[in-house]
Enzyme design. Structure first.
Site: not given
Ligand SMILES: *Cc1c(COP(=O)(O)O)cnc(C)c1O
Length: 491
Positions: A109
């Site tokens: 993120k």
């Molecule tokens: C948010 C997140 C995801 C998923 O990503 P999306 O864009 O919601 O599909 C996968 N792995 C981790 C560790 C995350 O924090």
């Protein structure tokens, strides 16, 4: 470049799309067209991530000052612990791992949330808005901390994060409640994540709140993953993976590759789809789900059916049944007809399901492929990958690795080079990862140390720095007290 709403409302500029986050008609903003990428130019950038991020983002950001976008990129990605920002690590001759977790919070993120504040403050200036921008976040763990780090001490912004009391891991809680910065606050809410999320949505929809905040000089905004300002920085790392592979001589320029993506809200893999639409040579986007496998069923049948029990898993960041960013793909599958999207979304909220028809989903079945991974398979994959390749992966990355195995078995495609998107450091979920090898304890720090002794993989500095740090935010509130909490922080 204008931005259209998936539900047919008024189109807006990039700056408006980023400040608004969501269209007033409830739709998501999508670019009116996909700019063609200059692949040869991008390949020349090699492992210079900042250059690729600039090339990829700038065509979408009409009205933004190029110099400011560039300095935003430089400052956002200077906080990553690897000079390549998103290093590509070879796993086998046909497989590499793109590590997206070298940012300040150890999850992918950061790639978007380190950049968003720069885009948002510039958007607000372009829109001529003089309010302090107040970001409200409800989090199930990773987003809250990444938003706090991204907006920490950014002038003209304020951020408050609500998380479910007792509903995040010890590590995730500690990451949030020890957050530094004059413009941040964090509060636990008595309720689960959905309650906190509903509470935040209510505040966004409350006109008297907007008026009281306005009198104090504040305007609400969201750092949610449906904001285009979070999506656009993510397109860049698909190009970066390709450029790193080409630079290493693993692929020839123009050669097709696969990406395999652990998916929850569909933001990450959608950025991959946008990269394809911009001209990145991709054979398959492989969507990896855990046992909350609503998306796997959708890509196999054209039926999206959220009427199933929600299941908590160790790959908790993809425990999602309503995948909001999918609406942007639906818009393309509807040939950009908003009335169809509205029909499907109405059906979802009224009946919990919609059916786009096998014919429509078949049109993307040569690009998207999907399977899912159980809890036992997640643990087995972590152990097997470590034993065969000495590579330690977090549970989300392991979900992708297992699904890639399914893909090779079912399609016979073992020759196309495949990039696994690794979305979190194994040290973000130390107890879960350790349980692939041995019985974990109740203490995540102790488990992180055991994991270090077992694997030899260096512990991120952010993790060690958490221990013993002062807990600044110990408040717990009821759902009904959330608006009062927001007003209290708007000073
Ligand atoms: C948010 C997140 C995801 C998923 O990503 P999306 O864009 O919601 O599909 C996968 N792995 C981790 C560790 C995350 O924090």
């Amino acid at each position: 470049m204008r931005f259209l709403s998936t539900r047919g409302g008024r189109d807006v500029t990039a700056a408006q799309a980023i400040q608004l986050g969501i269209s007033p008609d409830g739709g998501l903003f999508v670019p009116e067209s996909f700019p063609a990428a200059d692949l040869a130019g991008i390949l020349k950038r090699g492992s210079f991530y900042q250059g690729i991020a600039y090339d990829v983002m700038i065509p979408y950001l009409e009205g933004f000052t190029h110099g400011e976008v560039l300095s935003g990129i430089e400052s956002a990605y200077s906080r990553f612990g690897d000079a390549r920002v998103v290093p590509l690590v070879p796993l086998t001759p046909s497989e590499s791992v793109l590590e997206l977790w070298h940012g300040p919070t150890m999850a992918f993120k950061d790639v978007a949330l380190q950049m968003l504040p720069h885009l948002l403050t510039q958007a607000v200036a372009i829109n001529g808005d003089r309010h302090v921008i107040y970001i409200l976040v409800a989090t199930s763990g990773d987003t809250g901390k990444a938003a706090l780090e991204g907006f920490c001490d950014v002038p003209g912004t304020r951020v408050t994060v609500f998380y479910p009391h007792g509903g995040v891991s010890a590590m995730q809680r500690l990451q949030m409640v020890t957050q530094a910065g004059k413009n941040v606050s964090v509060c636990a809410v008595r309720g689960n994540f959905d309650d906190a999320q509903t509470g935040v949505k209510k505040i966004f929809g409350d006109r008297t709140m907007a008026a009281s905040l306005g009198e104090r000089g504040f305007r609400l905004s969201s750092a949610n993953s449906i904001n285009f300002g979070r999506l656009v920085p993510q397109i860049a790392y698909y190009f970066s993976a390709y450029a790193q592979l080409a630079e290493a001589g693993t692929i020839r320029p123009g050669q097709l590759i696969n990406f395999c993506v652990p998916t929850g809200n569909f933001g990450d893999i959608l950025a991959g789809y946008y990269a394809v639409r911009m001209g990145l040579p991709v054979n398959r986007l492989i969507l990896a789900a855990n046992r909350n496998n609503v998306l796997t069923d959708f890509f196999r049948t054209g039926v999206y059916d959220a009427r199933r029990p929600f299941s908590k898993s160790m790959s908790c960041s993809i425990d999602i049944l309503i995948s909001s960013n999918l609406e942007r793909l639906l818009f393309e599958l509807a040939d950009r007809d908003p009335s169809l999207v509205k029909e499907w979304m109405a059906s979802l909220s009224e009946t919990g399901r919609y059916d786009i028809g096998i014919e429509r989903i078949s049109r993307v079945s040569s690009l998207f492929w999907s399977s899912w991974c159980s809890e036992e398979e997640t643990l087995r994959t972590i152990a097997e990958t470590f034993n065969s390749s000495r590579y330690l992966m977090d549970p989300h990355t392991a979900v992708a690795q297992k699904v890639y195995g399914d893909y090779v078995r079912e399609t016979g495609d073992d020759g196309t080079h495949t990039v696994l998107l690794s979305t979190a450091s194994p040290y973000k979920f130390p107890s879960a990862v350790l349980s692939a090898f041995t019985q974990p304890s109740a203490d995540e720090f102790a488990d992180a140390e055991r994991l270090f002794r077992l694997s030899g993989m260096p512990m991120p500095a952010q993790l060690a720095g958490l221990r013993g740090r002062e807990e600044r935010f110990t408040d717990v509130c009821d759902l009904a007290e959330m608006p009062a909490k927001v007003l209290e922080c708007a000073k």
